[in-house]
Design a protein around this motif. Structure first.
Motif, PDB file in Angstrom:
ATOM      1  N   HIS A 114      -7.175   1.006  23.532  1.00 29.62           N
ATOM      2  CA  HIS A 114      -5.971   0.182  23.351  1.00 29.62           C
ATOM      3  C   HIS A 114      -4.920   0.970  22.566  1.00 29.62           C
ATOM      4  O   HIS A 114      -3.754   1.019  22.954  1.00 29.62           O
ATOM      5  N   ALA A 115      -5.328   1.571  21.459  1.00 29.85           N
ATOM      6  CA  ALA A 115      -4.394   2.339  20.637  1.00 29.85           C
ATOM      7  C   ALA A 115      -3.876   3.552  21.409  1.00 29.85           C
ATOM      8  O   ALA A 115      -2.673   3.827  21.404  1.00 29.85           O
ATOM      9  N   THR A 116      -4.767   4.255  22.067  1.00 28.93           N
ATOM     10  CA  THR A 116      -4.363   5.430  22.832  1.00 28.93           C
ATOM     11  C   THR A 116      -3.339   5.057  23.897  1.00 28.93           C
ATOM     12  O   THR A 116      -2.267   5.668  23.995  1.00 28.93           O
ATOM     13  N   ASN A 117      -3.648   4.045  24.693  1.00 28.11           N
ATOM     14  CA  ASN A 117      -2.778   3.670  25.799  1.00 28.11           C
ATOM     15  C   ASN A 117      -1.431   3.130  25.325  1.00 28.11           C
ATOM     16  O   ASN A 117      -0.380   3.475  25.886  1.00 28.11           O
ATOM     17  N   HIS A 118      -1.442   2.288  24.306  1.00 29.29           N
ATOM     18  CA  HIS A 118      -0.181   1.694  23.853  1.00 29.29           C
ATOM     19  C   HIS A 118       0.700   2.709  23.133  1.00 29.29           C
ATOM     20  O   HIS A 118       1.926   2.692  23.304  1.00 29.29           O
ATOM     21  N   PHE A 119       0.119   3.598  22.363  1.00 28.46           N
ATOM     22  CA  PHE A 119       0.933   4.651  21.752  1.00 28.46           C
ATOM     23  C   PHE A 119       1.425   5.639  22.803  1.00 28.46           C
ATOM     24  O   PHE A 119       2.553   6.137  22.703  1.00 28.46           O
ATOM     25  N   ALA A 120       0.627   5.918  23.812  1.00 32.80           N
ATOM     26  CA  ALA A 120       1.082   6.807  24.894  1.00 32.80           C
ATOM     27  C   ALA A 120       2.290   6.203  25.601  1.00 32.80           C
ATOM     28  O   ALA A 120       3.299   6.892  25.825  1.00 32.80           O
ATOM     29  N   ILE A 121       2.208   4.929  25.938  1.00 35.73           N
ATOM     30  CA  ILE A 121       3.322   4.248  26.606  1.00 35.73           C
ATOM     31  C   ILE A 121       4.544   4.219  25.690  1.00 35.73           C
ATOM     32  O   ILE A 121       5.663   4.542  26.109  1.00 35.73           O
ATOM     33  N   ALA A 122       4.344   3.822  24.433  1.00 41.55           N
ATOM     34  CA  ALA A 122       5.468   3.711  23.496  1.00 41.55           C
ATOM     35  C   ALA A 122       6.157   5.056  23.296  1.00 41.55           C
ATOM     36  O   ALA A 122       7.393   5.142  23.377  1.00 41.55           O
ATOM     37  N   VAL A 123       5.394   6.098  23.045  1.00 43.18           N
ATOM     38  CA  VAL A 123       5.992   7.408  22.783  1.00 43.18           C
ATOM     39  C   VAL A 123       6.635   7.973  24.043  1.00 43.18           C
ATOM     40  O   VAL A 123       7.696   8.608  23.979  1.00 43.18           O
ATOM     41  N   PHE A 124       6.043   7.725  25.194  1.00 43.18           N
ATOM     42  CA  PHE A 124       6.677   8.142  26.450  1.00 43.18           C
ATOM     43  C   PHE A 124       8.055   7.490  26.595  1.00 43.18           C
ATOM     44  O   PHE A 124       9.044   8.165  26.865  1.00 43.18           O
ATOM     45  N   LEU A 125       8.121   6.180  26.393  1.00 46.30           N
ATOM     46  CA  LEU A 125       9.398   5.466  26.516  1.00 46.30           C
ATOM     47  C   LEU A 125      10.387   5.890  25.435  1.00 46.30           C
ATOM     48  O   LEU A 125      11.590   6.029  25.705  1.00 46.30           O
ATOM     49  N   ILE A 126       9.895   6.127  24.227  1.00 43.91           N
ATOM     50  CA  ILE A 126      10.768   6.621  23.157  1.00 43.91           C
ATOM     51  C   ILE A 126      11.328   7.981  23.533  1.00 43.91           C
ATOM     52  O   ILE A 126      12.529   8.235  23.376  1.00 43.91           O
ATOM     53  N   GLY A 127      10.468   8.852  24.032  1.00 43.49           N
ATOM     54  CA  GLY A 127      10.908  10.188  24.440  1.00 43.49           C
ATOM     55  C   GLY A 127      11.981  10.150  25.510  1.00 43.49           C
ATOM     56  O   GLY A 127      12.884  10.986  25.524  1.00 43.49           O
ATOM     57  N   LEU A 128      11.890   9.170  26.404  1.00 42.17           N
ATOM     58  CA  LEU A 128      12.877   9.068  27.482  1.00 42.17           C
ATOM     59  C   LEU A 128      14.178   8.392  27.048  1.00 42.17           C
ATOM     60  O   LEU A 128      15.257   8.823  27.440  1.00 42.17           O
ATOM     61  N   PHE A 129      14.064   7.322  26.276  1.00 42.43           N
ATOM     62  CA  PHE A 129      15.225   6.465  26.043  1.00 42.43           C
ATOM     63  C   PHE A 129      15.840   6.562  24.651  1.00 42.43           C
ATOM     64  O   PHE A 129      16.874   5.940  24.404  1.00 42.43           O
ATOM     65  N   TYR A 130      15.256   7.319  23.740  1.00 46.16           N
ATOM     66  CA  TYR A 130      15.768   7.351  22.367  1.00 46.16           C
ATOM     67  C   TYR A 130      17.223   7.808  22.291  1.00 46.16           C
ATOM     68  O   TYR A 130      18.010   7.249  21.534  1.00 46.16           O
ATOM     69  N   SER A 131      17.583   8.803  23.065  1.00 48.06           N
ATOM     70  CA  SER A 131      18.969   9.301  23.007  1.00 48.06           C
ATOM     71  C   SER A 131      19.969   8.256  23.503  1.00 48.06           C
ATOM     72  O   SER A 131      21.138   8.298  23.135  1.00 48.06           O
ATOM     73  N   ARG A 132      19.518   7.293  24.290  1.00 38.18           N
ATOM     74  CA  ARG A 132      20.396   6.248  24.829  1.00 38.18           C
ATOM     75  C   ARG A 132      20.336   4.955  24.028  1.00 38.18           C
ATOM     76  O   ARG A 132      21.275   4.163  24.058  1.00 38.18           O
ATOM     77  N   TRP A 133      19.201   4.700  23.371  1.00 35.94           N
ATOM     78  CA  TRP A 133      19.017   3.432  22.663  1.00 35.94           C
ATOM     79  C   TRP A 133      18.086   3.659  21.479  1.00 35.94           C
ATOM     80  O   TRP A 133      16.874   3.590  21.606  1.00 35.94           O
ATOM     81  N   LYS A 134      18.653   3.955  20.324  1.00 37.06           N
ATOM     82  CA  LYS A 134      17.895   4.308  19.116  1.00 37.06           C
ATOM     83  C   LYS A 134      16.879   3.239  18.670  1.00 37.06           C
ATOM     84  O   LYS A 134      15.821   3.602  18.165  1.00 37.06           O
ATOM     85  N   PRO A 135      17.155   1.930  18.828  1.00 38.06           N
ATOM     86  CA  PRO A 135      16.169   0.932  18.372  1.00 38.06           C
ATOM     87  C   PRO A 135      14.815   1.014  19.078  1.00 38.06           C
ATOM     88  O   PRO A 135      13.858   0.397  18.609  1.00 38.06           O
ATOM     89  N   ILE A 136      14.723   1.776  20.160  1.00 38.79           N
ATOM     90  CA  ILE A 136      13.428   1.866  20.838  1.00 38.79           C
ATOM     91  C   ILE A 136      12.381   2.530  19.942  1.00 38.79           C
ATOM     92  O   ILE A 136      11.196   2.226  20.067  1.00 38.79           O
TER      93      ILE A 136
END
Length: 187
Positions: A114-136
């Motif tokens: 659970h921790a592995t999968n949810h952090f993988a998803i979260a960090v993937f999305l952060i890596g993609l969208f952080y420059s466009r939307w900092k609150p991610i």
């Protein structure tokens, strides 16, 4: 050294699992770890990516699924069988200390998938969208952390299981976001 880490892990587990016990958490934490509870969020991510990014959105979703699959494969199929750590809710030494808030399951404990999968998803999305939307960044980390914390609270994982899963998932998410950016440089 491993024995002292194990002892610290059990003590911290009990402080969270029993020490933080209250009616509100008993209601909330089983929800936080339930994949069906988060289904609207997953659906939103899919719809948002496709609607906002059209064809590239399908690539984002495909890479997100790949990220999830890699996290699950590495945690559940590679590491867990090698380590073979019993879940705290199945540990005979803790039988009198466990509060059964969810079914324990027969799977292994280290690392938390659970921790592995949810952090993988979260960090993937952060890596993609952080420059466009900092609150991610805080939203994504908080989401993955609450899911991970719930695993300890309900008694199915030790703190070291979820901490290791968080690190592993973060690494996988970071690598997959970098691969996506290399494959889709115009994103």
């Amino acid at each position: 050294m491993m024995e002292s880490i194990q002892q610290f892990d059990v003590e911290l587990f009990l402080k969270i699992h029993r020490g933080l016990s209250n009616g509100f958490f008993d209601w909330l934490m089983p929800l936080m770890r339930n994949r069906f509870f988060w289904s609207p969020l997953y659906l939103f991510i899919v719809v948002f990516c496709i609607k906002q990014y059209k064809k590239q959105g399908y690539y984002i979703i495909a890479m997100l699924l790949f990220t999830f699959a890699m996290g699950d494969l590495i945690a559940s199929r590679l590491i867990k069988p090698l380590v073979s750590r019993v879940r705290p809710c199945n540990d005979f030494n803790l039988a009198n200390d466990i509060i059964h808030r969810v079914p324990c399951g027969s799977g292994l404990s280290f690392p938390s998938a659970h921790a592995t999968n949810h952090f993988a998803i979260a960090v993937f999305l952060i890596g993609l969208f952080y420059s466009r939307w900092k609150p991610i960044l805080p939203i994504g980390i908080f989401w993955a952390a609450i899911v991970s914390f719930a695993q300890v609270y309900v008694g199915v994982h030790y703190p070291v299981d979820v901490a290791t899963g968080a690190l592993l998932g973060s690494f996988i998410g970071l690598i997959c976001s970098q691969i996506f950016k290399k494959l889709q440089p115009e994103f």
